[in-house]
Design a protein around this motif. Structure first.
Motif, mmCIF file in Angstrom:
data_model
loop_
_atom_site.group_PDB
_atom_site.id
_atom_site.type_symbol
_atom_site.label_atom_id
_atom_site.label_comp_id
_atom_site.label_asym_id
_atom_site.label_seq_id
_atom_site.Cartn_x
_atom_site.Cartn_y
_atom_site.Cartn_z
ATOM 1 N N SER A 1 48.262 -50.040 32.209
ATOM 2 C CA SER A 1 48.920 -49.594 34.142
ATOM 3 C C SER A 1 47.559 -49.606 34.775
ATOM 4 N N HIS A 2 46.737 -49.075 34.068
ATOM 5 C CA HIS A 2 45.435 -49.132 34.617
ATOM 6 C C HIS A 2 44.479 -50.537 34.249
ATOM 7 N N SER A 3 43.633 -50.721 34.946
ATOM 8 C CA SER A 3 42.069 -51.828 34.835
ATOM 9 C C SER A 3 40.506 -50.696 34.697
ATOM 10 N N PRO B 1 44.879 -55.679 23.162
ATOM 11 C CA PRO B 1 45.518 -56.084 22.402
ATOM 12 C C PRO B 1 45.211 -55.290 21.089
ATOM 13 N N LEU B 2 44.344 -54.684 20.741
ATOM 14 C CA LEU B 2 43.662 -53.986 19.556
ATOM 15 C C LEU B 2 44.346 -52.346 20.578
ATOM 16 N N ALA B 3 44.564 -52.146 21.489
ATOM 17 C CA ALA B 3 45.002 -50.643 21.891
ATOM 18 C C ALA B 3 46.109 -50.549 21.399
ATOM 19 N N LEU C 1 43.562 -45.421 28.252
ATOM 20 C CA LEU C 1 44.688 -45.983 29.776
ATOM 21 C C LEU C 1 45.701 -45.913 29.368
ATOM 22 N N LEU C 2 46.167 -46.514 28.324
ATOM 23 C CA LEU C 2 47.695 -46.707 27.750
ATOM 24 C C LEU C 2 48.982 -45.969 28.277
ATOM 25 N N LYS D 1 45.010 -38.033 25.181
ATOM 26 C CA LYS D 1 43.421 -37.061 25.101
ATOM 27 C C LYS D 1 42.372 -38.107 24.250
ATOM 28 N N VAL D 2 41.411 -38.106 24.219
ATOM 29 C CA VAL D 2 40.461 -39.609 22.689
ATOM 30 C C VAL D 2 39.706 -38.694 23.569
#
Length: 314
Positions: A29-31, A58-60, A115-116, A121-122
């Motif tokens: 949804s965000h770049s 794709p990995l995300a 950005l998912l 929180k990562v």
């Protein structure tokens, strides 16, 4: 009667070319902004928006599936055991050789996962901080084996991961200075209940880094190995050494300032010597054997871009 199929090795991995992998792409949804790229890649490791869009997004989305199922299982487990444990972080381990690009992979993955749609929180932790201080390595006569399994305080790593997986509200991580080439005794990173924790380091999948029958990787919910042909890794290592000699090593505070005035030929010889005496044995003895213990393998081309992906079958 035997047939050739009886002797065919069945791989536990599914293989994807880059073309096949990028077609699995979902849209975030965000770049990521172009100006963010410089903050994400390491020295001499090119990074493009195309690489992020075709490989890491794709990995995300694949990891999003695993994270979602992990959270569902945790909730169901709470119900089954009649407990009310708070959410626990999904832990991703990233392994691979020195100079292969683990740090870039870890930073990019942290960015795209955040950005998912669920906006998790990562947090990112490297295992460099868990190395024994230089004075301890000197005392043990293993300073020249920094990066080998015995140079890490595995007990401290395991305690940190156990605290994270126990839902402890705050956990501290020791910090490492590449300038000083040592652990910083008075500086800590505080980790406060992330949704996703990325643990990056050459040692994280090693089967001989164990205490009391527990492996570091036992705490991982997903693991990634960053792979490349050894000839390419050697070339990247030599190029990085020469770039550092011309930049960071010029700083008089740098542990490696002693290399600052080497000629180009001397720098090349020194880099090759360090590779052959330290990094190559560590790669073959400890790191490379862990490659197929990973859930996913990113195979890089000579240009540092991912060309093939292996994903463990479920």
């Amino acid at each position: 009667m035997s047939t050739s199929s009886e002797h065919t090795f069945t791989s536990p991995f599914r293989n994807f070319s880059r073309e096949e992998w990028k077609r699995l792409n979902g849209q975030l949804s965000h770049s990521i902004r172009e100006e963010d790229l410089d903050q994400l890649h390491a020295l001499n490791e090119p990074l493009t928006m195309q690489e992020i869009e075709e490989v890491y997004i794709p990995l995300a989305h694949l990891l999003e599936l695993h994270i979602s199922k992990f959270q569902e299982l945790h909730a169901s487990s709470n119900e089954f055991f009649k407990r009310n444990h708070q959410k626990l972080p999904f832990i991703i381990g990233i392994a691979g050789s020195v100079a292969v690009g683990k740090s870039t992979t870890a930073r990019v993955l942290k960015k795209v996962l955040a950005l998912l749609p669920s906006k998790p929180k990562v947090e990112l932790v490297t295992t460099d901080g868990f190395l024994y201080p230089n004075k301890e390595l000197i005392k043990r006569d293993i300073l020249n084996r920094k990066g080998f399994p015995e140079s890490y305080d595995t007990k401290k790593i395991l305690r940190f991961l156990a605290d994270i997986k126990s839902g402890k509200s705050q956990v501290t991580v020791p910090l490492y200075s590449h300038l000083e080439y040592d652990v910083l005794p008075n500086e800590k990173l505080v980790i406060s209940q992330p949704d996703v924790l990325i643990v990056e380091g050459i040692n994280v999948l090693q089967v001989n880094s164990r205490k009391n029958g527990v492996f570091v990787s036992d705490f991982f919910d997903y693991s990634i190995y960053v792979d490349a042909d050894e000839k390419n890794i050697v070339s990247w290592y030599i190029n990085r050494f020469e770039s550092l000699r011309a930049t960071a090593f010029q700083n008089s505070a740098s542990y490696f300032h002693k290399y600052a005035n080497l000629t180009t030929e001397e720098s090349l010889a020194m880099a090759i010597n360090i590779w052959n005496e330290i990094n190559k044995p560590n790669l073959h003895q400890n790191i490379l054997p862990t490659r197929y213990r990973a859930d996913l393998i990113l195979k890089k081309s000579a240009q540092h871009f991912v060309k093939r992906i292996k994903v463990r079958k479920i």
